[in-house]
Each structure stands twice: as structure tokens, then as C-alpha cells.
Motif scaffolding. Structure first.
Motif, PDB file in Angstrom:
ATOM      1  N   THR A  17      -8.898   8.958  -1.412  1.00 51.68           N
ATOM      2  CA  THR A  17      -9.102   7.740  -2.197  1.00 51.68           C
ATOM      3  C   THR A  17      -8.116   6.650  -1.802  1.00 51.68           C
ATOM      4  N   VAL A  18      -6.859   7.015  -1.630  1.00 48.89           N
ATOM      5  CA  VAL A  18      -5.841   6.039  -1.226  1.00 48.89           C
ATOM      6  C   VAL A  18      -6.144   5.518   0.172  1.00 48.89           C
ATOM      7  N   PHE A  52      -9.083   5.345   1.705  1.00 49.56           N
ATOM      8  CA  PHE A  52     -10.257   4.477   1.627  1.00 49.56           C
ATOM      9  C   PHE A  52      -9.910   3.111   1.042  1.00 49.56           C
ATOM     10  N   LEU A  53      -9.172   3.097  -0.053  1.00 54.40           N
ATOM     11  CA  LEU A  53      -8.817   1.828  -0.692  1.00 54.40           C
ATOM     12  C   LEU A  53      -7.900   0.984   0.194  1.00 54.40           C
ATOM     13  N   ALA A  54      -7.030   1.637   0.958  1.00 54.25           N
ATOM     14  CA  ALA A  54      -6.170   0.895   1.889  1.00 54.25           C
ATOM     15  C   ALA A  54      -7.002   0.232   2.985  1.00 54.25           C
ATOM     16  N   VAL A  79     -10.220  -0.635   2.733  1.00 57.21           N
ATOM     17  CA  VAL A  79     -10.997  -1.709   2.096  1.00 57.21           C
ATOM     18  C   VAL A  79     -10.109  -2.931   1.837  1.00 57.21           C
ATOM     19  N   ALA A  80      -8.906  -2.708   1.326  1.00 57.70           N
ATOM     20  CA  ALA A  80      -7.990  -3.825   1.065  1.00 57.70           C
ATOM     21  C   ALA A  80      -7.633  -4.547   2.366  1.00 57.70           C
ATOM     22  N   ALA A  93      -1.990   5.567   2.714  1.00 59.41           N
ATOM     23  CA  ALA A  93      -2.066   4.108   2.649  1.00 59.41           C
ATOM     24  C   ALA A  93      -1.612   3.476   3.965  1.00 59.41           C
ATOM     25  N   GLY A 140       0.814  -1.213   0.000  1.00 60.27           N
ATOM     26  CA  GLY A 140       0.000   0.000   0.000  1.00 60.27           C
ATOM     27  C   GLY A 140       0.841   1.253   0.000  1.00 60.27           C
TER      28      GLY A 140
END
Length: 160
Positions: A112-113, A115-117, A119-120, A47, A31
Motif C-alpha cells: 500500500t505504501v 503504491f501510494l508513493a 501515485v503521489a 515509499a 514519503g
């Protein structure tokens, strides 16, 4: 409080926490690199923070159950278990509110980064949970002792 818990969920939860720690370390590296490539330094920190927040939230539940299992066999086990686990959930809620208040409108966070971190990390944690539960060999009926008389032996064996 017994030092070695006979509760069948204890080895499962310990394994989940260990594997989750390893997966969190891998996610932090991946990340961080992806976040840096996508959004520079802000992406890197976003991240890393997303992975850390998810790891802390997910570890609190497993850790609280492991802590509560230490009182297995005590007369107050059930109320203590639920008090400790509920306390862990309340702690997660408080941490969530504090994190929300501290992190909102921070200029160094790439939403965005971040949030995606998160979720991952949550998806990876769910995968770890499934893999550990599928690989652990726990009997269908556990934590139960049948009422037998060890001195009498098996009565059916004597009849036949």
C-alpha cells in the motif's frame, strides 16, 4: 549534432527535469517519514522505492527527447528522434518487467505504501509539467524561419 539546440522544447524539458528532481527529493523525504510512521522500516523503504521508480520512469521520456533534440537540423533528425524516444519507451518497459519480477513477493515491501508513493510521484510530476508549461513563454509558432531576403528589406515599407 549541434551543441546548442534551437528546439523550443529543450528549455521546457530541462526545466521539467530540474523541477521534477527537486519535487522527487521532497517526496522522498515526506514519503519516507510517512511510510515509517505508518509501517515502520518496511514502509520507509517502500515509499523511497516507490518514489525512485516513478522518478526514473518519468525522467526517461524527458531525457530521451532532450538527447534526440541534439540532432535537430540533421538530415536524419526525424528518424533519430523517433528511434531514441521509442528506445526510451522500450527501456521503460524492460525496466518495468525487471522491477516487477525482482520486487514481487519481497517481504520488506509494504504494497500500500509503495503504491501510494508511486501515485503521489506521478501526480506531482503531472503538476510540475503543467506548472512549467504554463509559466514558460514560448511563441505559438516556433522553430520556424521565414523565407526573407535580408538585403532587400521589407518590400511593403518601400511601397508606402
Amino acid at each position: 549534432m549541434s551543441p546548442a539546440s534551437p528546439v523550443s522544447s529543450t528549455p521546457i524539458l530541462r526545466t521539467v527535469l530540474v523541477w521534477s528532481g527537486a519535487v522527487t527529493a521532497v517526496l522522498a523525504v515526506v514519503g519516507g517519514v510517512v511510510g515509517f510512521l505508518v509501517a515502520g522500516t518496511e514502509g520507509l523503504w517502500s515509499a523511497l522505492l516507490g518514489v525512485l521508480v516513478a522518478a526514473v520512469f518519468l525522467a526517461i521520456t524527458g531525457a530521451s527527447i532532450l538527447i534526440a533534440n541534439r540532432w535537430y537540423g540533421d538530415a536524419l533528425y526525424v528518424p533519430l528522434f523517433f528511434a531514441i524516444v521509442l528506445g526510451g519507451w522500450i527501456l521503460k518497459f524492460v525496466i518495468f518487467l525487471v522491477a516487477l519480477l525482482l520486487l514481487r513477493d519481497q517481504p520488506w515491501i509494504e504494497p500500500t505504501v509503495f503504491f501510494l508513493a508511486i501515485v503521489a510521484s506521478v501526480l506531482a510530476s503531472l503538476i510540475v509539467d503543467v506548472v512549467v508549461l504554463m509559466r514558460m513563454r514560448v511563441p505559438h509558432v516556433s522553430d520556424v524561419e521565414l523565407p526573407t531576403d535580408p538585403d532587400a528589406g521589407d518590400k511593403r515599407a518601400e511601397e508606402g
